[in-house]
Design a protein around this motif. Structure first.
Motif, PDB file in Angstrom:
ATOM      1  N   ARG A 149     -43.494 -15.392  49.330  1.00 22.56           N
ATOM      2  CA  ARG A 149     -43.591 -16.409  50.372  1.00 22.56           C
ATOM      3  C   ARG A 149     -44.866 -16.226  51.188  1.00 22.56           C
ATOM      4  N   GLN A 150     -45.208 -14.981  51.507  1.00 23.63           N
ATOM      5  CA  GLN A 150     -46.415 -14.725  52.286  1.00 23.63           C
ATOM      6  C   GLN A 150     -47.662 -15.227  51.561  1.00 23.63           C
ATOM      7  N   GLU A 151     -47.739 -14.953  50.275  1.00 20.64           N
ATOM      8  CA  GLU A 151     -48.888 -15.405  49.490  1.00 20.64           C
ATOM      9  C   GLU A 151     -48.941 -16.936  49.430  1.00 20.64           C
ATOM     10  N   ALA A 152     -47.774 -17.546  49.285  1.00 19.23           N
ATOM     11  CA  ALA A 152     -47.724 -19.001  49.179  1.00 19.23           C
ATOM     12  C   ALA A 152     -48.125 -19.662  50.497  1.00 19.23           C
ATOM     13  N   VAL A 153     -47.649 -19.105  51.624  1.00 18.68           N
ATOM     14  CA  VAL A 153     -48.009 -19.665  52.926  1.00 18.68           C
ATOM     15  C   VAL A 153     -49.524 -19.623  53.114  1.00 18.68           C
ATOM     16  N   GLN A 154     -50.121 -18.482  52.843  1.00 20.21           N
ATOM     17  CA  GLN A 154     -51.560 -18.353  53.045  1.00 20.21           C
ATOM     18  C   GLN A 154     -52.341 -19.269  52.119  1.00 20.21           C
ATOM     19  N   ALA A 155     -51.875 -19.427  50.893  1.00 22.36           N
ATOM     20  CA  ALA A 155     -52.549 -20.319  49.940  1.00 22.36           C
ATOM     21  C   ALA A 155     -52.526 -21.765  50.433  1.00 22.36           C
ATOM     22  N   GLU A 156     -51.405 -22.179  51.019  1.00 22.03           N
ATOM     23  CA  GLU A 156     -51.298 -23.554  51.522  1.00 22.03           C
ATOM     24  C   GLU A 156     -52.164 -23.740  52.761  1.00 22.03           C
ATOM     25  N   LEU A 157     -52.202 -22.740  53.633  1.00 20.13           N
ATOM     26  CA  LEU A 157     -53.061 -22.833  54.817  1.00 20.13           C
ATOM     27  C   LEU A 157     -54.527 -22.911  54.402  1.00 20.13           C
ATOM     28  N   ASP A 158     -54.916 -22.112  53.407  1.00 22.08           N
ATOM     29  CA  ASP A 158     -56.294 -22.136  52.916  1.00 22.08           C
ATOM     30  C   ASP A 158     -56.631 -23.509  52.329  1.00 22.08           C
ATOM     31  N   ALA A 159     -55.692 -24.078  51.580  1.00 24.33           N
ATOM     32  CA  ALA A 159     -55.926 -25.374  50.942  1.00 24.33           C
ATOM     33  C   ALA A 159     -56.114 -26.477  51.976  1.00 24.33           C
ATOM     34  N   ALA A 160     -55.467 -26.318  53.133  1.00 23.54           N
ATOM     35  CA  ALA A 160     -55.578 -27.321  54.200  1.00 23.54           C
ATOM     36  C   ALA A 160     -56.773 -27.056  55.108  1.00 23.54           C
ATOM     37  N   GLY A 161     -57.494 -25.951  54.851  1.00 26.90           N
ATOM     38  CA  GLY A 161     -58.628 -25.609  55.688  1.00 26.90           C
ATOM     39  C   GLY A 161     -58.234 -25.045  57.027  1.00 26.90           C
ATOM     40  N   MET A 162     -57.027 -24.483  57.116  1.00 25.82           N
ATOM     41  CA  MET A 162     -56.526 -23.904  58.373  1.00 25.82           C
ATOM     42  C   MET A 162     -56.018 -22.493  58.107  1.00 25.82           C
ATOM     43  N   SER A 163     -56.884 -21.652  57.594  1.00 23.24           N
ATOM     44  CA  SER A 163     -56.500 -20.299  57.190  1.00 23.24           C
ATOM     45  C   SER A 163     -55.930 -19.470  58.331  1.00 23.24           C
ATOM     46  N   ASP A 164     -56.375 -19.751  59.557  1.00 21.98           N
ATOM     47  CA  ASP A 164     -55.913 -18.972  60.714  1.00 21.98           C
ATOM     48  C   ASP A 164     -54.660 -19.559  61.356  1.00 21.98           C
TER      49      ASP A 164
END
Length: 283
Positions: A197-212
């Motif tokens: 889940r942690q990896e998936a959350v970060q991947a989705e945030l990165d894809a949206a351009g909101m990594s932080d």
């Protein structure tokens, strides 16, 4: 496949409004029926409807089924305060209470003279995202919606909010005996793996351009378990840099906003959803 419909007289619905109500429409019946327009073809008929106070049903004397109904009068009292409803049940002023708060279920079960029963239901807790506008709309909105979905620890919600009296929902269909196992357990292994889940959350945030991370407001029915659930989920999201601000309000206000059309002024809403009977056509 069978569906059950309620029969009402012509004109009972009144004018139909667009973009309101679970079906996308609003009518007089969603705001309280006119007694002279009700067909009342069941074992009881509506004798009185005092909006926000009580609903009284009376038995049909000539009902077609022999020795039915066995109860002459049923009165549903509308009591918003949970503590008041519990006190009425404990004192014997009321005969039955549905939707007992999970934290009170064990104490009620141990009280002499009160019979309790917990059975699997057809209701699921839902966060509704406004995917028509705002932060969850647009091309990147799907990634942010997925990020929130993956970040929620469902088992923690079940234990801390519902005291074990619930079942985690791993896929789009709620778990029940009416749903095949290959549907109701979709994504279970993924959601139970914290690292996945942690990896998936970060991947989705990165894809949206909101990594932080990002922030949003979630309106919620002001019933305590909704507020508690919202706060628990908000705490889980902070681990991923996602800030969810929970805004409690009356249930009617939540529905007015959520069903207000494509330009409804909300980003997310916490509510539940269910159907009164297992009718596949309603899924």
């Amino acid at each position: 496949m069978t569906r059950v419909y309620r029969v009402v007289r012509q004109g009972a619905h009144g004018d139909i409004g667009d973009f309101k109500g679970p079906t996308g429409q609003s009518s007089k019946l969603t705001r309280g029926p006119r007694l002279d327009m009700e067909a009342s073809t069941g074992p009881w008929y509506v004798e009185e409807w005092a909006s926000g106070s009580q609903i009284t049903l009376k038995a049909h004397e000539d009902y077609w089924m022999e020795n039915t109904p066995k109860i002459d009068t049923i009165r549903f009292e509308i009591t918003p305060e949970t503590s008041t409803k519990l006190s009425a049940l404990r004192s014997g002023d009321s005969d039955m209470l549905d939707q007992v708060p999970p934290k009170d279920y064990e104490s009620l079960s141990n009280q002499p003279g009160i019979n309790t029963d917990a059975t699997p239901g057809l209701k699921t807790e839902v966060i509704y995202f406004n995917n028509q506008s705002g932060i969850f709309g647009g091309e990147d909105g799907q990634h942010l919606r997925r990020a929130v979905n993956f970040a929620i620890d469902r088992k923690a919600v079940v234990q801390q909010i519902f005291y074990g009296l619930a079942t985690p929902q791993w896929g789009p269909i709620w778990p029940s005996k009416f749903v095949p196992d290959d549907l109701k357990y979709e994504n279970q292994e993924f959601h139970q793996s914290e690292s996945a889940r942690q990896e998936a959350v970060q991947a989705e945030l990165d894809a949206a351009g909101m990594s932080d991370g990002f922030s949003f407001e979630c309106i919620a029915t002001q019933a305590q378990w909704f507020v508690d659930m919202g706060n628990l989920i908000a705490g889980q999201l902070t681990d991923y840099g996602i800030e969810m601000n929970v805004k409690p309000m009356k249930k009617a206000s939540v529905f007015d906003i959520v069903y207000g059309g494509p330009s409804a002024p909300y980003e997310a809403a916490l509510q539940d959803y269910g159907i009164p009977m297992p009718v596949p056509a309603d899924w």
